[in-house]
Design an enzyme around this catalytic site. Sequence first.
Site, PDB file in Angstrom:
ATOM      1  N   ASP A 123       0.865  -1.183   0.000  1.00  0.00           N
ATOM      2  CA  ASP A 123       0.000   0.000   0.000  1.00  0.00           C
ATOM      3  C   ASP A 123       0.904   1.236   0.000  1.00  0.00           C
ATOM      4  O   ASP A 123       1.589   1.517   0.982  1.00  0.00           O
ATOM      5  CB  ASP A 123      -0.886  -0.017   1.256  1.00  0.00           C
ATOM      6  N   TYR A 151      -8.930  15.143  -6.876  1.00  0.00           N
ATOM      7  CA  TYR A 151      -8.130  14.322  -7.805  1.00  0.00           C
ATOM      8  C   TYR A 151      -7.356  15.239  -8.768  1.00  0.00           C
ATOM      9  O   TYR A 151      -6.163  15.028  -9.025  1.00  0.00           O
ATOM     10  CB  TYR A 151      -9.078  13.386  -8.572  1.00  0.00           C
ATOM     11  N   ALA A 173      -6.415  18.268  -8.228  1.00  0.00           N
ATOM     12  CA  ALA A 173      -5.342  18.946  -7.485  1.00  0.00           C
ATOM     13  C   ALA A 173      -4.121  18.043  -7.389  1.00  0.00           C
ATOM     14  O   ALA A 173      -2.973  18.475  -7.584  1.00  0.00           O
ATOM     15  CB  ALA A 173      -5.838  19.328  -6.094  1.00  0.00           C
TER      16      ALA A 173
HETATM   17  N1  LIG Z   1      -8.904   5.453 -15.967  1.00  0.00           N
HETATM   18  C1  LIG Z   1      -8.916   6.744 -16.324  1.00  0.00           C
HETATM   19  O1  LIG Z   1      -9.936   7.283 -16.826  1.00  0.00           O
HETATM   20  C2  LIG Z   1      -7.652   7.576 -16.167  1.00  0.00           C
HETATM   21  C3  LIG Z   1      -7.595   8.799 -16.842  1.00  0.00           C
HETATM   22  C4  LIG Z   1      -6.460   9.592 -16.691  1.00  0.00           C
HETATM   23  C5  LIG Z   1      -5.427   9.159 -15.887  1.00  0.00           C
HETATM   24  N2  LIG Z   1      -5.500   7.956 -15.250  1.00  0.00           N
HETATM   25  C6  LIG Z   1      -4.362   7.560 -14.413  1.00  0.00           C
HETATM   26  O2  LIG Z   1      -3.835   6.342 -14.891  1.00  0.00           O
HETATM   27  C7  LIG Z   1      -3.214   5.633 -13.813  1.00  0.00           C
HETATM   28  C8  LIG Z   1      -3.717   4.202 -13.783  1.00  0.00           C
HETATM   29  O3  LIG Z   1      -5.112   4.223 -13.520  1.00  0.00           O
HETATM   30  P1  LIG Z   1      -6.111   3.064 -13.992  1.00  0.00           P
HETATM   31  O4  LIG Z   1      -7.158   3.718 -14.802  1.00  0.00           O
HETATM   32  O5  LIG Z   1      -5.371   1.928 -14.548  1.00  0.00           O
HETATM   33  O6  LIG Z   1      -6.777   2.708 -12.590  1.00  0.00           O
HETATM   34  P2  LIG Z   1      -7.090   1.314 -11.885  1.00  0.00           P
HETATM   35  O7  LIG Z   1      -7.461   0.297 -12.889  1.00  0.00           O
HETATM   36  O8  LIG Z   1      -8.054   1.633 -10.804  1.00  0.00           O
HETATM   37  O9  LIG Z   1      -5.673   0.907 -11.253  1.00  0.00           O
HETATM   38  C9  LIG Z   1      -5.133   1.644 -10.183  1.00  0.00           C
HETATM   39  C10 LIG Z   1      -3.895   0.937  -9.684  1.00  0.00           C
HETATM   40  O10 LIG Z   1      -3.343   1.672  -8.596  1.00  0.00           O
HETATM   41  C11 LIG Z   1      -3.198   0.801  -7.480  1.00  0.00           C
HETATM   42  N3  LIG Z   1      -3.398   1.569  -6.240  1.00  0.00           N
HETATM   43  C12 LIG Z   1      -4.398   2.429  -5.934  1.00  0.00           C
HETATM   44  N4  LIG Z   1      -4.219   2.904  -4.694  1.00  0.00           N
HETATM   45  C13 LIG Z   1      -3.103   2.309  -4.206  1.00  0.00           C
HETATM   46  C14 LIG Z   1      -2.400   2.379  -2.972  1.00  0.00           C
HETATM   47  N5  LIG Z   1      -2.813   3.143  -1.942  1.00  0.00           N
HETATM   48  N6  LIG Z   1      -1.277   1.636  -2.827  1.00  0.00           N
HETATM   49  C15 LIG Z   1      -0.853   0.847  -3.844  1.00  0.00           C
HETATM   50  N7  LIG Z   1      -1.473   0.740  -5.013  1.00  0.00           N
HETATM   51  C16 LIG Z   1      -2.583   1.469  -5.192  1.00  0.00           C
HETATM   52  C17 LIG Z   1      -4.256  -0.279  -7.655  1.00  0.00           C
HETATM   53  O11 LIG Z   1      -3.866  -1.428  -6.926  1.00  0.00           O
HETATM   54  P3  LIG Z   1      -4.900  -2.628  -6.560  1.00  0.00           P
HETATM   55  O12 LIG Z   1      -5.849  -2.733  -7.734  1.00  0.00           O
HETATM   56  O13 LIG Z   1      -4.032  -3.836  -6.439  1.00  0.00           O
HETATM   57  O14 LIG Z   1      -5.586  -2.224  -5.333  1.00  0.00           O
HETATM   58  C18 LIG Z   1      -4.183  -0.483  -9.157  1.00  0.00           C
HETATM   59  O15 LIG Z   1      -3.099  -1.296  -9.485  1.00  0.00           O
HETATM   60  C19 LIG Z   1      -3.533   6.428 -12.548  1.00  0.00           C
HETATM   61  O16 LIG Z   1      -2.437   7.257 -12.220  1.00  0.00           O
HETATM   62  C20 LIG Z   1      -4.714   7.283 -12.968  1.00  0.00           C
HETATM   63  O17 LIG Z   1      -4.835   8.455 -12.178  1.00  0.00           O
HETATM   64  C21 LIG Z   1      -6.589   7.139 -15.380  1.00  0.00           C
END
Ligand SMILES: NC(=O)c1ccc[n+]([C@@H]2O[C@H](COP(=O)([O-])OP(=O)(O)OC[C@H]3O[C@@H](n4cnc5c(N)ncnc54)[C@H](OP(=O)(O)O)[C@@H]3O)[C@@H](O)[C@H]2O)c1
Length: 263
Positions: A59, A150, A152
Amino acid sequence: MKLAGARILVTGATGGIGGALARALAKAGASLVVHGRDGERMRRLLATLPAGTTPVLADLATPEGRSAILAQVHSGGALDAVVLNAAGGHFGLYEEMSAEAIAALIQTDLLAPMLLAHAVLPPLRQRPGSALVLVGSTLGQIGHPGFAAYGAAKGGLRTFAEALSREIGGEGPRVLHVSPRATRTGMNSAAAQAMNRELKVVEDAPEVVAAAIVDALARDRPRVQLGLAEKLFVRVNAVLPGVVDRAIAGKLSTIRRHAAGQS
Ligand SMILES: NC(=O)c1ccc[n+]([C@@H]2O[C@H](COP(=O)([O-])OP(=O)(O)OC[C@H]3O[C@@H](n4cnc5c(N)ncnc54)[C@H](OP(=O)(O)O)[C@@H]3O)[C@@H](O)[C@H]2O)c1
């Protein structure tokens, strides 16, 4: 950087974008340390990656979790690149968020990547041609209702990446910032997805974002914004924010309807 044979850490690899990225990097010949929090999601991820991939569960919002990932990283040999991709999303009205939820979001999405970057910079400096990638968001470049906390965190991360890159000035790892637009992953709540559908927001597949990150690494691209329309909006917002104010005001009642009661 040359990806074949490079050793790369991907945080948040158990998520949508991180998983797609890990598979794309493995296909390009990189050897990986993949991080996540959830053991079952990690088991499923590893089944799609080459044997020899190193998993680490931690975490990142806690000092213990960050120490665990760093211990694992330091014990396994030098890293050529680190992709700080893990984050928790949040869609809802700011005034409805608890103080604890706001602090937790900043901790996970801004402070944790800053502290991890601080810890991995010295070892990355030892590797010529190394890179640090920070995964931001369009919502960190354009303030959007429903995403105040988010946005910010992601806005802070963008400025951090730019300042750090300029501070290192070509005498250390390259600092790259990749800013996805809306992407089809588990990060977006049902309410956020419903809003995106109603506002006809274009969403990328996670593989599209993964390909953009691989390209940024392979070609040393310091700033990447996904989406043509989003590239334009980011520029308009920087020089004529009033235009974006008016465009968003026209959608505010829809956004508020979906965002209310989510916190
Ligand atoms: N999806 C969108 O629309 C979008 C758009 C723009 C930018 N992004 C960015 O892209 C990146 C990846 O996002 P995603 O869409 O792939 O999201 P996601 O599918 O929800 O994956 C998030 C990942 O972060 C991990 N995580 C979250 N909180 C954590 C913590 N406290 N400690 C350790 N690991 C943690 C999760 O681990 P577990 O699953 O194992 O808990 C998961 O591996 C992020 O930086 C997000 O802000 C996403």
